[in-house]
Design a protein around this motif. Structure first.
Motif, mmCIF file in Angstrom:
data_model
loop_
_atom_site.group_PDB
_atom_site.id
_atom_site.type_symbol
_atom_site.label_atom_id
_atom_site.label_comp_id
_atom_site.label_asym_id
_atom_site.label_seq_id
_atom_site.Cartn_x
_atom_site.Cartn_y
_atom_site.Cartn_z
ATOM 1 N N SER A 1 -28.006 6.782 0.973
ATOM 2 C CA SER A 1 -27.116 6.064 1.878
ATOM 3 C C SER A 1 -25.666 6.335 1.498
ATOM 4 O O SER A 1 -25.323 6.433 0.321
ATOM 5 C CB SER A 1 -27.377 4.559 1.814
ATOM 6 O OG SER A 1 -27.144 4.069 0.517
ATOM 7 N N ARG A 2 -24.806 6.490 2.508
ATOM 8 C CA ARG A 2 -23.395 6.709 2.271
ATOM 9 C C ARG A 2 -22.634 5.415 2.558
ATOM 10 O O ARG A 2 -22.970 4.683 3.484
ATOM 11 C CB ARG A 2 -22.863 7.822 3.180
ATOM 12 C CG ARG A 2 -23.435 9.188 2.866
ATOM 13 C CD ARG A 2 -22.801 10.241 3.757
ATOM 14 N NE ARG A 2 -23.271 11.577 3.429
ATOM 15 C CZ ARG A 2 -22.870 12.668 4.061
ATOM 16 N NH1 ARG A 2 -21.990 12.580 5.038
ATOM 17 N NH2 ARG A 2 -23.342 13.847 3.700
ATOM 18 N N PRO A 3 -21.626 5.118 1.759
ATOM 19 C CA PRO A 3 -20.837 3.918 2.015
ATOM 20 C C PRO A 3 -20.130 4.013 3.359
ATOM 21 O O PRO A 3 -19.752 5.110 3.804
ATOM 22 C CB PRO A 3 -19.834 3.895 0.857
ATOM 23 C CG PRO A 3 -19.777 5.307 0.370
ATOM 24 C CD PRO A 3 -21.140 5.872 0.591
ATOM 25 N N ALA A 4 -19.990 2.870 4.013
ATOM 26 C CA ALA A 4 -19.331 2.846 5.314
ATOM 27 C C ALA A 4 -17.877 3.284 5.172
ATOM 28 O O ALA A 4 -17.225 3.003 4.160
ATOM 29 C CB ALA A 4 -19.411 1.446 5.908
ATOM 30 N N ARG A 5 -17.379 3.968 6.193
ATOM 31 C CA ARG A 5 -16.001 4.412 6.200
ATOM 32 C C ARG A 5 -15.236 3.686 7.306
ATOM 33 O O ARG A 5 -15.726 3.542 8.422
ATOM 34 C CB ARG A 5 -15.915 5.921 6.414
ATOM 35 C CG ARG A 5 -16.347 6.727 5.192
ATOM 36 C CD ARG A 5 -16.348 8.210 5.490
ATOM 37 N NE ARG A 5 -16.620 8.992 4.286
ATOM 38 C CZ ARG A 5 -16.812 10.306 4.280
ATOM 39 N NH1 ARG A 5 -16.765 10.978 5.425
ATOM 40 N NH2 ARG A 5 -17.051 10.943 3.156
ATOM 41 N N LYS A 6 -14.052 3.254 6.980
ATOM 42 C CA LYS A 6 -13.177 2.612 7.946
ATOM 43 C C LYS A 6 -11.867 3.377 7.917
ATOM 44 O O LYS A 6 -11.095 3.278 6.953
ATOM 45 C CB LYS A 6 -12.962 1.138 7.603
ATOM 46 C CG LYS A 6 -12.142 0.390 8.642
ATOM 47 C CD LYS A 6 -11.998 -1.078 8.257
ATOM 48 C CE LYS A 6 -11.193 -1.827 9.315
ATOM 49 N NZ LYS A 6 -10.987 -3.244 8.934
ATOM 50 N N LEU A 7 -11.617 4.162 8.951
ATOM 51 C CA LEU A 7 -10.450 5.031 8.985
ATOM 52 C C LEU A 7 -9.340 4.427 9.831
ATOM 53 O O LEU A 7 -9.600 3.761 10.843
ATOM 54 C CB LEU A 7 -10.826 6.405 9.545
ATOM 55 C CG LEU A 7 -11.943 7.157 8.812
ATOM 56 C CD1 LEU A 7 -12.196 8.503 9.484
ATOM 57 C CD2 LEU A 7 -11.616 7.345 7.339
ATOM 58 N N ARG A 8 -8.126 4.670 9.405
ATOM 59 C CA ARG A 8 -6.950 4.170 10.125
ATOM 60 C C ARG A 8 -5.933 5.297 10.239
ATOM 61 O O ARG A 8 -5.659 6.004 9.271
ATOM 62 C CB ARG A 8 -6.343 2.983 9.381
ATOM 63 C CG ARG A 8 -5.007 2.492 9.945
ATOM 64 C CD ARG A 8 -4.547 1.237 9.217
ATOM 65 N NE ARG A 8 -4.561 1.427 7.775
ATOM 66 C CZ ARG A 8 -3.559 1.963 7.085
ATOM 67 N NH1 ARG A 8 -2.478 2.405 7.702
ATOM 68 N NH2 ARG A 8 -3.648 2.076 5.761
ATOM 69 N N ALA A 9 -5.351 5.457 11.427
ATOM 70 C CA ALA A 9 -4.340 6.488 11.662
ATOM 71 C C ALA A 9 -2.981 5.844 11.848
ATOM 72 O O ALA A 9 -2.863 4.702 12.301
ATOM 73 C CB ALA A 9 -4.693 7.313 12.896
ATOM 74 N N GLY A 10 -1.942 6.587 11.481
ATOM 75 C CA GLY A 10 -0.595 6.076 11.657
ATOM 76 C C GLY A 10 0.444 7.164 11.571
ATOM 77 O O GLY A 10 0.158 8.310 11.210
ATOM 78 N N ILE A 11 1.678 6.802 11.902
ATOM 79 C CA ILE A 11 2.823 7.694 11.847
ATOM 80 C C ILE A 11 3.782 7.119 10.822
ATOM 81 O O ILE A 11 4.115 5.930 10.876
ATOM 82 C CB ILE A 11 3.505 7.813 13.223
ATOM 83 C CG1 ILE A 11 2.508 8.302 14.279
ATOM 84 C CG2 ILE A 11 4.717 8.736 13.156
ATOM 85 C CD1 ILE A 11 3.039 8.243 15.702
ATOM 86 N N THR A 12 4.241 7.937 9.877
ATOM 87 C CA THR A 12 4.993 7.389 8.757
ATOM 88 C C THR A 12 6.071 8.337 8.260
ATOM 89 O O THR A 12 5.990 9.549 8.463
ATOM 90 C CB THR A 12 4.041 7.061 7.584
ATOM 91 O OG1 THR A 12 4.771 6.412 6.535
ATOM 92 C CG2 THR A 12 3.408 8.330 7.034
ATOM 93 N N ASN A 13 7.076 7.751 7.615
ATOM 94 C CA ASN A 13 8.047 8.488 6.811
ATOM 95 C C ASN A 13 8.173 7.849 5.431
ATOM 96 O O ASN A 13 9.093 8.182 4.678
ATOM 97 C CB ASN A 13 9.428 8.496 7.494
ATOM 98 C CG ASN A 13 9.424 9.237 8.817
ATOM 99 O OD1 ASN A 13 9.445 8.608 9.871
ATOM 100 N ND2 ASN A 13 9.405 10.557 8.765
ATOM 101 N N HIS A 14 7.230 6.940 5.116
ATOM 102 C CA HIS A 14 7.248 6.247 3.833
ATOM 103 C C HIS A 14 7.058 7.252 2.703
ATOM 104 O O HIS A 14 6.128 8.062 2.729
ATOM 105 C CB HIS A 14 6.147 5.192 3.809
ATOM 106 C CG HIS A 14 6.176 4.320 2.602
ATOM 107 N ND1 HIS A 14 5.427 4.597 1.482
ATOM 108 C CD2 HIS A 14 6.877 3.189 2.331
ATOM 109 C CE1 HIS A 14 5.643 3.659 0.570
ATOM 110 N NE2 HIS A 14 6.529 2.798 1.060
ATOM 111 N N ALA A 15 7.928 7.211 1.708
ATOM 112 C CA ALA A 15 7.968 8.241 0.671
ATOM 113 C C ALA A 15 6.635 8.407 -0.053
ATOM 114 O O ALA A 15 6.168 9.530 -0.279
ATOM 115 C CB ALA A 15 9.081 7.933 -0.328
#
Length: 252
Positions: free
Chosen positions: A9-23
């Motif tokens: 079994s593989r652990p569940a994945r929760k993906l999040r997308a975003g736009i950033t300029n954070h260093a």
């Protein structure tokens, strides 16, 4: 059931997308780029800081990232340079590879996509879909009419595969004359082939660009740093294939 046949079994994945300029996030993206481009594909990036792929364009770009919220790891990235910031960056990255005079004459905002990569454990439809969704949000928010970028093809075999893929893409997906560019450095080693081998093994990322409606703008260029052949491709955002427009962009 034998031990060898017990499902893992593989652990569940929760993906999040975003736009950033954070260093800190940009640095994580640069570390992923180094891992993929240099360690995995052997590109000569000339890294100033070990383990980091960074250049002068990064601070002028918006960085699109996908993060695994369970582990906190950044697993996919690309960057976008809008024409309004390209002058401060010294031009577009692809101007070092192609003559972009025709592209610069287009009526409408142009942005450049680059340094796209995905962690090897996350190379699947879910990850790339999130990355494209973040990109679509960017294109709408910043009124981008034309998105361009370099599509890379390995030269590991000396160039024959690259020429065959380039010829196939030029035959099937060539852009109109208004988008035509010329390379600064022609591909070395091999004479231009006179035929296209079938089937042509087009890289997955380039296939994705073509499915979105992108077109090839001319002959390939030799990229000595990444040791690959680059084709400039352009996407007219208004012509984005209808099924992807509904999926990624919804209603403006």
């Amino acid at each position: 059931m034998s031990p060898q046949s017990v499902p893992v079994s593989r652990p569940a994945r929760k993906l999040r997308a975003g736009i950033t300029n954070h260093a800190a996030t940009v640095e994580a993206a640069q570390r992923l780029r180094y891992r993929v481009f240099s360690e995995e594909y052997g590109s000569d990036l000339g890294a100033v800081i070990p383990g980091i792929d960074a250049d002068s364009f990064d601070r002028h770009c918006d960085h699109l990232v996908v993060t695994d919220e369970i582990t906190g790891e950044l697993v996919a990235t690309t960057r976008v340079l809008h024409q309004h910031r390209a002058q401060d960056a010294g031009g577009f990255y692809s101007e070092g590879e192609f003559n972009l005079d025709m592209i610069k004459q287009l009526a409408g905002n142009v942005a450049e996509l680059g340094r796209t990569c995905v962690h090897p454990d996350y190379r699947n439809g879910a990850t790339i879909t999130l990355l494209w969704a973040s990109l679509a949000e960017y294109l709408v928010r910043h009124d981008v009419e034309y998105l361009m970028g370099c599509a890379s093809i390995s030269m590991a075999d000396g160039g024959l595969k690259a020429w065959n893929i380039a010829r196939y893409l030029q035959r099937e997906f060539m852009a109109e004359d208004a988008f035509r560019v010329t390379p600064m450095r022609e591909l070395p080693h091999l004479a231009h082939p006179t035929h296209v081998e079938k089937p042509v093994d087009v890289p997955a990322l380039i296939k994705a660009y073509m499915r979105l409606g992108a077109r090839v703008c001319g002959e390939p260029c030799w990229d000595p740093e990444f040791r690959c052949a680059d084709l400039l491709v352009v996407l007219e955002v208004s012509h984005l294939a209808s099924r992807y427009s509904r999926h990624f962009m919804g209603q403006r």
